[in-house]
Design a protein around this motif. Structure first.
Motif, PDB file in Angstrom:
ATOM      1  N   GLN A 274      38.016  45.095  33.364  1.00 47.64           N
ATOM      2  CA  GLN A 274      38.534  43.963  34.059  1.00 47.64           C
ATOM      3  C   GLN A 274      37.320  43.446  34.761  1.00 47.64           C
ATOM      4  O   GLN A 274      38.401  42.148  35.386  1.00 47.64           O
ATOM      5  N   MET A 275      36.671  43.858  34.586  1.00 45.41           N
ATOM      6  CA  MET A 275      35.186  42.581  34.940  1.00 45.41           C
ATOM      7  C   MET A 275      35.735  42.504  36.619  1.00 45.41           C
ATOM      8  O   MET A 275      35.096  41.015  36.624  1.00 45.41           O
ATOM      9  N   ARG A 276      35.675  42.980  37.460  1.00 46.99           N
ATOM     10  CA  ARG A 276      36.346  42.876  39.281  1.00 46.99           C
ATOM     11  C   ARG A 276      34.790  43.143  39.941  1.00 46.99           C
ATOM     12  O   ARG A 276      35.780  44.513  40.363  1.00 46.99           O
ATOM     13  N   LEU A 277      33.720  43.606  38.883  1.00 42.61           N
ATOM     14  CA  LEU A 277      32.610  44.016  39.969  1.00 42.61           C
ATOM     15  C   LEU A 277      31.173  43.682  40.225  1.00 42.61           C
ATOM     16  O   LEU A 277      31.075  42.675  38.577  1.00 42.61           O
ATOM     17  N   ARG A 373      28.438  29.099  36.703  1.00 41.92           N
ATOM     18  CA  ARG A 373      28.078  27.982  37.234  1.00 41.92           C
ATOM     19  C   ARG A 373      28.483  27.784  38.767  1.00 41.92           C
ATOM     20  O   ARG A 373      27.551  26.770  39.024  1.00 41.92           O
ATOM     21  N   VAL A 374      29.535  28.553  38.915  1.00 37.94           N
ATOM     22  CA  VAL A 374      29.833  27.962  40.234  1.00 37.94           C
ATOM     23  C   VAL A 374      28.652  28.824  41.187  1.00 37.94           C
ATOM     24  O   VAL A 374      29.025  29.590  40.866  1.00 37.94           O
ATOM     25  N   PRO A 375      28.385  28.412  42.019  1.00 38.07           N
ATOM     26  CA  PRO A 375      27.585  28.556  43.247  1.00 38.07           C
ATOM     27  C   PRO A 375      28.283  29.866  44.149  1.00 38.07           C
ATOM     28  O   PRO A 375      29.451  29.584  43.988  1.00 38.07           O
ATOM     29  N   VAL A 376      27.524  30.564  44.159  1.00 38.36           N
ATOM     30  CA  VAL A 376      28.218  32.186  44.440  1.00 38.36           C
ATOM     31  C   VAL A 376      28.960  31.788  46.216  1.00 38.36           C
ATOM     32  O   VAL A 376      29.992  32.825  46.350  1.00 38.36           O
ATOM     33  N   LEU A 408      40.337  42.776  53.317  1.00 36.08           N
ATOM     34  CA  LEU A 408      39.676  42.299  53.316  1.00 36.08           C
ATOM     35  C   LEU A 408      38.325  42.301  53.923  1.00 36.08           C
ATOM     36  O   LEU A 408      38.219  42.287  54.791  1.00 36.08           O
ATOM     37  N   ALA A 409      37.527  42.808  52.961  1.00 34.57           N
ATOM     38  CA  ALA A 409      35.769  43.159  53.762  1.00 34.57           C
ATOM     39  C   ALA A 409      35.029  43.094  52.829  1.00 34.57           C
ATOM     40  O   ALA A 409      34.720  43.389  51.480  1.00 34.57           O
ATOM     41  N   ALA A 410      33.826  42.088  52.992  1.00 33.83           N
ATOM     42  CA  ALA A 410      32.766  41.677  52.200  1.00 33.83           C
ATOM     43  C   ALA A 410      32.224  42.825  51.791  1.00 33.83           C
ATOM     44  O   ALA A 410      31.671  44.119  52.814  1.00 33.83           O
ATOM     45  N   ASP A 411      31.799  43.327  50.347  1.00 38.46           N
ATOM     46  CA  ASP A 411      30.582  44.150  49.848  1.00 38.46           C
ATOM     47  C   ASP A 411      29.570  43.548  49.848  1.00 38.46           C
ATOM     48  O   ASP A 411      29.678  43.361  48.074  1.00 38.46           O
ATOM     49  N   ASP A 412      28.119  43.928  50.220  1.00 42.09           N
ATOM     50  CA  ASP A 412      27.190  43.148  49.286  1.00 42.09           C
ATOM     51  C   ASP A 412      27.243  43.695  48.643  1.00 42.09           C
ATOM     52  O   ASP A 412      26.411  42.857  47.292  1.00 42.09           O
ATOM     53  N   ASN A 414      29.089  44.011  45.925  1.00 43.44           N
ATOM     54  CA  ASN A 414      29.599  44.343  44.686  1.00 43.44           C
ATOM     55  C   ASN A 414      29.664  42.679  45.182  1.00 43.44           C
ATOM     56  O   ASN A 414      31.028  41.791  44.293  1.00 43.44           O
ATOM     57  N   GLY A 415      29.406  42.100  45.867  1.00 46.16           N
ATOM     58  CA  GLY A 415      29.612  40.487  45.574  1.00 46.16           C
ATOM     59  C   GLY A 415      30.352  40.073  45.766  1.00 46.16           C
ATOM     60  O   GLY A 415      30.924  40.400  47.131  1.00 46.16           O
TER      61      GLY A 415
END
Length: 542
Positions: A274-277, A373-376, A408-412, A414-415
């Motif tokens: 899935q490339m969701r990491l 190319r899109v900023p993180v 939804l919680a940020a995970d440093d 896992n970007g």
């Protein structure tokens, strides 16, 4: 088309199966229609239903700009940007092939693509990449490498066996998963592959009673591995990151315990197709010696199918020191799929030019490059906002019942993938969940222009052609099975929303949210205003 392969089976205008066509050889293969090339060099899953002009995944071989596509957990049609890129890539290969020959030119370009993929994903230079037509083919490659490392007494343990690819049960047993390989070799489905045949232990992840991930999956993994090792077996442990429903299993602590308790007895293979990491987690898997299955055709939105196996240095070094790979895997690999330093494996493999596989990966690399190319900061913000919009729509809908919603919680570590990107839901009418057949009918009807069946504002809603993630079958104890559809955020939603102007970005994101609203509105219309029989009739007529 693939000079050594038989073209994927297709249907003619009458709907009847046409026999596979053997393509020509050499440089002339590159002069075929680009759409035909993009569906060549794979298995029967790429076949088109000719009256409809799409595969079973709802995708045609050319761009479909009018399609509202939130189906990246399954497949996406090629973008206009990627289509233009592969046209230029074909022209460049033609020029190179005139002087070098097609096989040598393609081999050189494939090695360049390995370097590009490492760069885009920020992978170490010593990570080897084995390209393949699909994630299922890559699973066979992983099994072959694992047996070369650990010996023949290998049993596969498949975590989230209910949420992985349809061919996984066969491939992880070392059996043929279709009736024809991507190289055009006719095989018998479910028959053992020479040198790979073995056993597999499935570990489902979904609790059908609660529609939640089972809480004991870590313990189940440890128990399965322990029993096999005690029985004298080595283990290929395929773990999930992420599943069809967006879940990961087992936890990191479980994998650490596996490494500590059974060193040299277990090879971990990570299903990350899935490339969701995030990059940090991907590199962590490789640093731990895990083989990693990836794809360019899920989150990143390249055309289906484009698979690859990432091989860390610890594994490739052991192979180069004398590991013997099963002979049966040769039917599932071309010489250029192996990296150039794997000289023995390359010498044993046929130098076939799989043009379709190469072009699909060219398209996927274009999408991967565009996303990075899109900023993180914008990627994180866009995924978060789109996810919040989907989450709200599912909660408010009387028809769409969310499955396993999470905050939804940020995970440093896992970007941007610390936020959900797959949103599964079941369908319900008058509080009753719809069965598998009716959910499948809704999925198919979403893709059709049904404006002629309605009037006024509803005709506009029914006209939209929408593609969501394919139904995932869910078994329930003592009840009939149901199925989950999926609304998915993919790289293309982020890439196409980005621009240098902040106001423009906001407008673009709002437009993407409006498209999500349109998909939800049409889904609700089909469930609430169209009878079960009419849905079946619509699908049968199309």
């Amino acid at each position: 088309m693939n000079s050594a392969a038989t073209r994927s089976e297709i249907r003619d205008s009458s709907g009847a199966d046409r026999p596979p066509q053997r393509a020509g050889g050499g440089l002339r293969d590159l002069f075929a229609l680009l759409g035909d090339l993009l569906i060549d060099g794979g298995d029967t899953r790429l076949a088109l239903d000719r009256p409809w002009g799409r595969s079973a995944y709802g995708c045609g071989p050319a761009p479909m700009p009018d399609l509202l596509c939130f189906a990246s957990s399954t497949a996406s049609p090629i973008s206009e940007r990627a289509y233009a890129h592969v046209e230029h890539a074909r022209e460049r290969l033609m020029h190179a092939a005139i002087s070098l020959g097609l096989e040598a030119a393609l081999d050189r370009r494939t090695e360049e693509m390995r370097c590009e993929l490492r760069q885009h994903l920020a992978l170490p230079d010593d990570v080897d990449i084995v390209f393949s037509p699909s994630g299922t083919d890559s699973q066979l490659h992983a099994l072959a490498l694992t047996r070369a490392l650990l010996g023949d007494a290998v049993t596969s343990v498949i975590v989230a066996s209910d949420q992985t690819g349809s061919g996984t049960a066969a491939s992880m047993r070392g059996s043929h998963f279709s009736t024809r390989t991507a190289n055009g070799v006719a095989v018998t489905r479910e028959a053992p592959i020479e040198g790979l045949s073995g056993e597999a232990v499935p570990l489902p992840l979904l609790d059908g009673g609660t529609l939640q991930p089972r809480s004991d999956i870590d313990a189940a993994v440890l128990g399965a591995v322990d029993a096999l090792v005690r029985d004298g077996r080595h283990v290929l442990l395929q773990v999930m990151d992420a599943s069809k429903l967006g879940w990961q299993a087992p936890g990191r602590e479980c994998l650490e315990e596996v490494a500590q308790r059974w060193p040299g007895r277990v090879q971990v293979v990570v299903d990350a197709c899935q490339m969701r990491l995030g990059g940090s987690r991907l590199r962590d898997h490789l640093a731990r010696g895990h083989l990693v299955l990836i794809s360019g055709s899920k989150f990143f939105g390249g055309p289906a199918f484009s698979g690859a196996l990432l091989v860390p240095r610890a594994v490739s070094s052991a192979l180069l020191d004398g590991g013997t790979v099963a002979s049966g895997v040769v039917d599932y690999v071309n010489r250029s799929d192996w990296t150039v330093n794997w000289t023995d494996l390359r010498a044993r493999s046929v130098p076939r030019a799989n043009i379709g596989q190469w072009l699909r990966w060219e398209a996927a690399l274009e999408e991967i490059a565009a996303f990075h190319r899109v900023p993180v900061a914008f990627r994180r913000m866009a995924i978060r906002q789109l996810g919040e919009a989907i989450d709200s729509l599912l909660v408010l809908s009387p028809v769409l019942r969310p499955i396993a919603r999470r905050e939804l919680a940020a995970d440093d570590d896992n970007g941007e993938f610390g936020f959900a990107t797959i949103f599964p839901f079941a369908l319900q009418r008058h509080g009753q969940l719809l069965g598998v057949g009716e959910t499948q009918a809704v999925y198919r009807a979403l893709q059709l222009d049904l404006s002629s069946r309605f009037s006024g504002r509803l005709a506009g809603v029914a006209a939209r052609q929408c593609l969501v993630g394919q139904p995932v079958r869910i078994e329930r104890p003592c009840e009939a099975p149901i199925a989950a559809l999926r609304l998915c955020i993919g790289a293309r939603q982020v890439t196409e929303a980005w621009c240098d102007d902040i106001t423009g970005c906001r407008i673009n994101l709002e437009a993407e949210i409006d498209h999500i609203v349109d998909v939800v509105a049409k889904t609700e219309l089909l469930v609430s205003d169209v009878s079960s029989q009419d849905l079946r009739d619509i699908c049968n007529a199309n």
